[in-house]
Design a protein around this motif. Structure first.
Motif, PDB file in Angstrom:
ATOM      1  N   VAL A 114       0.567  -5.953  10.234  1.00  0.00           N
ATOM      2  CA  VAL A 114       1.899  -6.440   9.880  1.00  0.00           C
ATOM      3  C   VAL A 114       2.602  -5.374   9.047  1.00  0.00           C
ATOM      4  O   VAL A 114       2.001  -4.753   8.173  1.00  0.00           O
ATOM      5  CB  VAL A 114       1.785  -7.764   9.092  1.00  0.00           C
ATOM      6  CG1 VAL A 114       3.148  -8.257   8.674  1.00  0.00           C
ATOM      7  CG2 VAL A 114       1.090  -8.810   9.923  1.00  0.00           C
ATOM      8  N   GLU A 115       3.869  -5.177   9.366  1.00  0.00           N
ATOM      9  CA  GLU A 115       4.648  -4.124   8.720  1.00  0.00           C
ATOM     10  C   GLU A 115       4.766  -4.366   7.207  1.00  0.00           C
ATOM     11  O   GLU A 115       5.070  -5.467   6.772  1.00  0.00           O
ATOM     12  CB  GLU A 115       6.042  -4.111   9.337  1.00  0.00           C
ATOM     13  CG  GLU A 115       6.824  -2.852   9.121  1.00  0.00           C
ATOM     14  CD  GLU A 115       6.242  -1.679   9.903  1.00  0.00           C
ATOM     15  OE1 GLU A 115       6.346  -0.564   9.390  1.00  0.00           O
ATOM     16  OE2 GLU A 115       5.701  -1.879  11.009  1.00  0.00           O
ATOM     17  N   VAL A 116       4.487  -3.314   6.425  1.00  0.00           N
ATOM     18  CA  VAL A 116       4.712  -3.414   4.985  1.00  0.00           C
ATOM     19  C   VAL A 116       5.593  -2.234   4.584  1.00  0.00           C
ATOM     20  O   VAL A 116       5.375  -1.107   5.018  1.00  0.00           O
ATOM     21  CB  VAL A 116       3.363  -3.482   4.213  1.00  0.00           C
ATOM     22  CG1 VAL A 116       2.470  -2.316   4.490  1.00  0.00           C
ATOM     23  CG2 VAL A 116       3.590  -3.635   2.727  1.00  0.00           C
ATOM     24  N   THR A 156       7.327   0.782   2.770  1.00  0.00           N
ATOM     25  CA  THR A 156       7.015   1.805   1.768  1.00  0.00           C
ATOM     26  C   THR A 156       8.257   2.636   1.534  1.00  0.00           C
ATOM     27  O   THR A 156       9.186   2.644   2.329  1.00  0.00           O
ATOM     28  CB  THR A 156       5.872   2.723   2.244  1.00  0.00           C
ATOM     29  OG1 THR A 156       6.193   3.225   3.526  1.00  0.00           O
ATOM     30  CG2 THR A 156       4.559   1.982   2.293  1.00  0.00           C
ATOM     31  N   LEU A 187       4.611   1.636  -2.426  1.00  0.00           N
ATOM     32  CA  LEU A 187       4.895   0.272  -2.003  1.00  0.00           C
ATOM     33  C   LEU A 187       6.307  -0.093  -2.448  1.00  0.00           C
ATOM     34  O   LEU A 187       6.649   0.033  -3.621  1.00  0.00           O
ATOM     35  CB  LEU A 187       3.878  -0.678  -2.639  1.00  0.00           C
ATOM     36  CG  LEU A 187       3.819  -2.088  -2.087  1.00  0.00           C
ATOM     37  CD1 LEU A 187       3.386  -2.070  -0.645  1.00  0.00           C
ATOM     38  CD2 LEU A 187       2.848  -2.914  -2.896  1.00  0.00           C
ATOM     39  N   ASP A 210       9.669  -7.249   3.277  1.00  0.00           N
ATOM     40  CA  ASP A 210       9.271  -6.713   4.571  1.00  0.00           C
ATOM     41  C   ASP A 210       8.684  -7.843   5.400  1.00  0.00           C
ATOM     42  O   ASP A 210       8.730  -9.002   4.998  1.00  0.00           O
ATOM     43  CB  ASP A 210       8.280  -5.561   4.391  1.00  0.00           C
ATOM     44  CG  ASP A 210       7.159  -5.937   3.454  1.00  0.00           C
ATOM     45  OD1 ASP A 210       6.797  -7.120   3.433  1.00  0.00           O
ATOM     46  OD2 ASP A 210       6.655  -5.071   2.740  1.00  0.00           O
ATOM     47  N   LEU A 270       5.729  -8.728   5.911  1.00  0.00           N
ATOM     48  CA  LEU A 270       4.642  -9.446   5.246  1.00  0.00           C
ATOM     49  C   LEU A 270       5.191 -10.502   4.288  1.00  0.00           C
ATOM     50  O   LEU A 270       4.781 -11.664   4.315  1.00  0.00           O
ATOM     51  CB  LEU A 270       3.767  -8.446   4.493  1.00  0.00           C
ATOM     52  CG  LEU A 270       2.431  -8.948   3.977  1.00  0.00           C
ATOM     53  CD1 LEU A 270       1.494  -9.238   5.121  1.00  0.00           C
ATOM     54  CD2 LEU A 270       1.806  -7.934   3.049  1.00  0.00           C
TER      55      LEU A 270
END
Lengths: 114, 418
Positions: free
Chosen positions: B215-217, B219, B229, B234, B236
């Protein structure tokens, strides 16, 4: 690290950023930490295949939890740094200390989505 | 041989577990000498065994100390005395809910929200009660090797074969014990009322974080770092709209010692409801409002359906009416509280709503087929549910509910009069 940094910073060595779980971070806050930073290897350079990416997602979920509890975003951060990038880490320490201990500049930063 | 004497003391919160403990009347080995629902809430009691129900706050510490000096054994019934239970969620808004069992000294706790009275009987009468098994061992859903690519918010009605966690819905069954309510049988992910591992919340976050590695997080790079981070939302965090209510639902009071800084609304139940996503609200309302739960949950559903202009089918209305009828039986029994009255009414509720926390109830219908219904499931099943900004109110003879959600479907205002 053989560099000078603020003595309010306490470095805890872990074998891998994926080793840092939510309990370790919550314990740090329970024991009086003002902010926690999780520093891991660069993406794609993980010795354990993708543990730094997994660790990053765990930190993000816990960060969402802390924000939902009403804590500011700045109390938890995570980023990557190479072994030779001591300056990166010192620079980020300075930024965290500035955000944590100067309340005037802090107010703009302490926004929560709740 | 004289029978061991038992007293039941209810601290605060919903009285569902206190009603359960009335079952002690029917057990020959024990003598119920004082019960809070019958004889009033008095700490001036003395018995061999004192059973605690409900959640404790710091205000209750003197009472707990007094109680623990007046018995040989103190037993917590339900998750609330053990870890603050669902009422621990009020700590997010600065309440001081604490664990009563840890204060009362080494005792025993029968966990569950609510548990089965037979488990209490086993715990009181036998030295080594049966060990609680992991919930996944009795779940019909299958684990796969697949990772999920996006987090699903609303219950996956279509797929009833695959493990919730593999569908991208957090289900705390992996860190919880098998229970009397079995929400998983009604298309509802477990929220972990029975703790069988140490520190279930962080274990669950670690597990779900590992599962969510695709799952896209977000940055971001700044002057010092290359990959940091980001604070921005996002995929998540958009999927996990309520981390506190999902992972910490029954353990917030013990898992994190710092009080939350979200402003309180003044009422503990409103504090619990505000901030929860609308799809979880039915179950949470049914849990925290205890014997009024049916009425509050149905009012919430009807208020929602009215505001989105949905007309439920006749079969849905008929089943809902039978739920209200069963609840009336419990409310009428309040004058003379007896376990038979409670359990016979609860059996009727269970036939329609699945369990005591109404897991089978949902907006627009039901999650799984109701056995007592003669009509086909298509006539009363759940329609596709999309969280939107709604506000509405509804009332019946027992309660009046009004609420408002934001555009992400998170409850922002809640009031309920009983």
């Amino acid at each position: 690290m053989r560099m000078e940094y603020d003595d309010r910073i306490n470095i805890i060595r872990v074998p891998c950023a994926g080793r840092v779980g939510p309990r370790d971070i919550m314990d740090a806050f329970d024991k009086g930490a003002d902010a926690v930073s999780v520093i891991g290897c660069c993406f794609g350079a993980c010795h354990y295949h993708d543990a730094n990416l997994v660790g990053l997602r765990r930190v993000k979920i816990l960060k969402k939890f802390l924000v939902e509890m009403g804590l500011p975003q700045r109390v938890l951060s995570a980023y990557t740094a190479r072994a030779a990038e001591g300056e990166t880490i010192i620079g980020d320490f300075e930024e965290i200390i500035k955000l944590t201990y100067s309340p005037d500049e802090d107010t703009a930063e302490a926004t929560s989505d709740e | 041989m004289s029978r061991a004497t038992v007293a039941v003391y209810h601290l605060n919160g919903c009285e569902r577990c206190a009603w359960h403990t009335l079952a002690i009347d029917d057990w020959d080995e024990l003598e119920l000498i004082h019960h809070c629902l019958r004889d009033g809430r008095s700490a001036d009691i003395k018995a061999d065994i004192i059973i605690l129900t409900g959640y404790a706050t710091e205000r209750d510490i003197p009472v707990l100390e007094q109680l623990s000096s007046r018995c040989t054994r103190m037993v917590g019934y339900g998750t609330c005395p053990y870890s603050g239970g669902i009422f621990g969620l009020a700590n997010q808004k600065g309440a001081d809910v604490i664990s009563a069992c840890h204060l009362a000294g080494p005792g025993l706790a029968v966990l569950g929200c609510p548990p089965d009275p037979q488990e209490l009987r086993g715990a009181l009468l036998y030295e080594h009660p049966e060990e609680t098994k992991n919930l996944c061992k009795s779940c019909s859903r299958k684990m796969t090797d697949d990772l999920f690519y996006n987090i699903q918010r609303v219950n996956a009605i279509e797929d009833t074969e695959t493990c919730f966690n593999h569908l991208g819905q957090p289900c705390s069954g992996v860190v919880s014990g098998s229970c009397a309510q079995r929400c998983i049988d009604f298309n509802t992910p477990c929220r972990g009322c029975i703790e069988i591992v140490e520190d279930p919340t962080s274990s669950m976050i670690s597990y779900f974080g590992t599962m969510a590695r695709q799952v896209e997080v977000a940055t971001v790079g700044n002057a010092w770092t290359t990959d940091k981070l980001s604070d921005e939302p996002d995929e998540l965090t958009e999927g996990l709209v309520d981390v506190v209510g999902t992972f910490f639902r029954f353990h917030l009071a013990t898992a994190f010692s710092q009080p939350g800084r979200i402003p309180s609304t003044g009422d503990i139940r409103s504090d619990i409801m505000v901030g929860r996503p609308i799809e979880e609200a039915v179950q949470i309302a049914a849990t925290i409002y205890g014997i009024h739960g049916v009425s509050v949950a149905l009012n919430l559903i009807e208020a929602y359906e009215t505001s989105v202009e949905f007309k439920p089918s006749e079969e849905t209305l008929r089943l809902r009416a039978s739920l209200r009828e069963a609840q009336q039986q419990i409310l009428e029994a309040r004058e003379q509280p007896r376990y038979e009255a409670y359990s016979s009414a609860m059996d009727k509720i269970r036939e329609v709503a699945g369990n005591e926390v109404l897991s089978n109830l949902f907006f627009f219908g039901f999650k799984t087929p109701v056995e007592v219904s003669k009509s086909p499931f298509e006539t009363y099943r759940t329609k596709t549910f999309e969280p939107t900004a709604v506000s509405g109110s509804s009332k019946d003879e027992d309660s009046k509910v009004s609420f408002a959600t934001d555009e992400r479907g998170i409850i922002r205002e809640w009031s309920c009069e009983l």
